[in-house]
Design an enzyme around this catalytic site. Structure first.
Site, PDB file in Angstrom:
ATOM      1  N   GLY A 152       3.246   1.031   3.241  1.00  0.00           N
ATOM      2  CA  GLY A 152       4.138  -0.068   3.573  1.00  0.00           C
ATOM      3  C   GLY A 152       3.990  -1.270   2.664  1.00  0.00           C
ATOM      4  N   GLY A 187       0.845  -1.188   0.000  1.00  0.00           N
ATOM      5  CA  GLY A 187       0.000   0.000   0.000  1.00  0.00           C
ATOM      6  C   GLY A 187       0.877   1.233   0.000  1.00  0.00           C
ATOM      7  N   ASP A 207     -10.197  -2.601  17.224  1.00  0.00           N
ATOM      8  CA  ASP A 207     -10.492  -2.780  15.799  1.00  0.00           C
ATOM      9  C   ASP A 207     -10.762  -4.250  15.489  1.00  0.00           C
ATOM     10  OD1 ASP A 207     -10.985  -1.802  13.260  1.00  0.00           O
ATOM     11  OD2 ASP A 207      -8.899  -1.952  12.610  1.00  0.00           O
TER      12      ASP A 207
END
Length: 362
Positions: free
Chosen positions: A27, A24, A137
């Site tokens: 990274g 991405g 998350d």
């Protein structure tokens, strides 16, 4: 898995790189292989951002978080080197699919398997909470389905309870909208284990029905719905045996939600109803959800592993952390799960893209 690019390293620390698992803007994630053929997901910051102090501090903070969590239901940190160029960390590689991808491809789980899945995820959350952390998350994309059951991953947003006041700015929601609790939607700093209970409830809804609790909408609309106590989460399709439990887990007020122990007890009761043994249910769950994807490794027989010198000596802890000032929290809002790449480690790329982002917008 994609082939390495000409600009990619061939080795990081003691791990030979077999290919790219994902990439991405922030990274790259590689499949790393040790000299004894153990496999790990190796995460690095994009070379152009390595010199950014804030990104390096966040990377160091993630390593610290990973070092505090242990247990068979969480993705462990193997080792890391923050002083290497580029800095990297190696985490447990799970060869199966995420819950998100499994449900997307094969459909919802039946009642017994869904209950066992939930109970095993509770084991992972217990490890997180016993370390003094809130995951913040938990979602289907952050639960991998290995041969022995689910593994909780992605601790990029996890925070120690006592550090929340330093790193989270009030009014900034942190998490993934589809699985975000009302207190997260408000941007509350003092998040507790009840936040993860809510996220587990939302995850179970998806695993058992294939839909999210508030459907598809714009980020602003979703935030408003989540924070409206009269707009109840949609648990349509959840089996009757689990509906009251799931509805309770999705309670608007954290204090009204059941504890993890209560959730665990009731999930096991449903999974083992009519005298079916835990072992049998776990076998059924694995048969229904574990899909091992083949990863072809390069032939390294004529290419010996490079000695990385004293990168890991007894005198020097490779996972030591550089001291850093408190890191300001950024707005992190993700509205939907993204299809994972081969080997399904898109969670790492997603983490690099959002956890280290300077800014995000609704």
């Amino acid at each position: 898995m994609q082939s390495l690019k000409a600009t990619d390293p061939s080795q990081l620390g003691p791990y030979r790189l077999a290919g790219r698992l994902g990439a991405g803007g922030m990274g790259v994630v590689y499949l790393g292989v040790s000299l004894t053929a153990d496999r790990f997901a190796i995460k690095v910051i994009t070379p152009g951002l390595v010199g950014d102090d804030e990104f390096r501090e966040r990377f160091a903070a993630e390593v610290e978080i990973l070092k505090t969590v242990t247990g068979s239901r969480v993705a462990r940190l193997e080792r890391a080197n923050l002083d290497d160029d580029p800095p990297w960390l190696a985490v447990m590689f799970v060869p199966g699919l995420s819950v998100h991808r499994q449900i997307e491809e094969a459909g919802p789980l039946e009642t017994r398997s869904g209950a066992m899945l939930g109970a095993l995820i509770v084991d992972g959350l217990r490890s997180v909470h016993e370390a003094g952390l809130v995951h913040r998350d938990l979602k289907p994309a952050n639960i991998m389905l290995g041969p022995a059951g689910p593994i909780v991953i992605d601790f990029g947003l996890a925070r120690l309870h006592e550090r929340d006041s330093h790193v989270t700015a009030t009014g900034q929601p942190v998490g993934t909208l589809a699985y975000m609790s009302p207190e997260q939607a408000r941007g509350d700093r003092d998040l507790t284990a009840a936040t993860d209970v809510y996220a587990l409830g939302a995850t179970l809804v998806y695993a058992l029905t294939g839909h999210t609790v508030y459907g598809q909408a714009s980020p602003v609309a979703l935030l408003r719905r989540i924070d409206d106590p009269t707009d109840l989460p949609d648990t349509t399709g959840v089996p009757a045996e689990l509906k009251s439990l799931v509805d309770g887990m999705l309670g608007y007020e954290p204090s009204t939600r059941p504890s993890l122990d209560e959730v665990y007890r009731r999930l096991v009761e449903v999974a083992t109803a009519d005298g079916v043994s835990v072992e049998v249910v776990r076998t059924i769950l694995a048969e229904q959800t574990y899909v091992e994807e083949s990863l072809e490794l390069p032939d390294w027989t004529a290419d010996p592993l490079v000695d990385d010198g004293d990168a890991f000596t007894d005198e020097e802890d490779p996972t030591r952390l550089v001291s850093a000032p408190p890191i300001r929290e950024v707005l992190e809002v993700k509205t939907s799960e993204q299809p994972a790449p081969v080997a399904d480690v898109g969670w790492l790329v997603d983490e690099m893209r959002t956890t280290y982002a300077r800014k995000a917008t609704l």
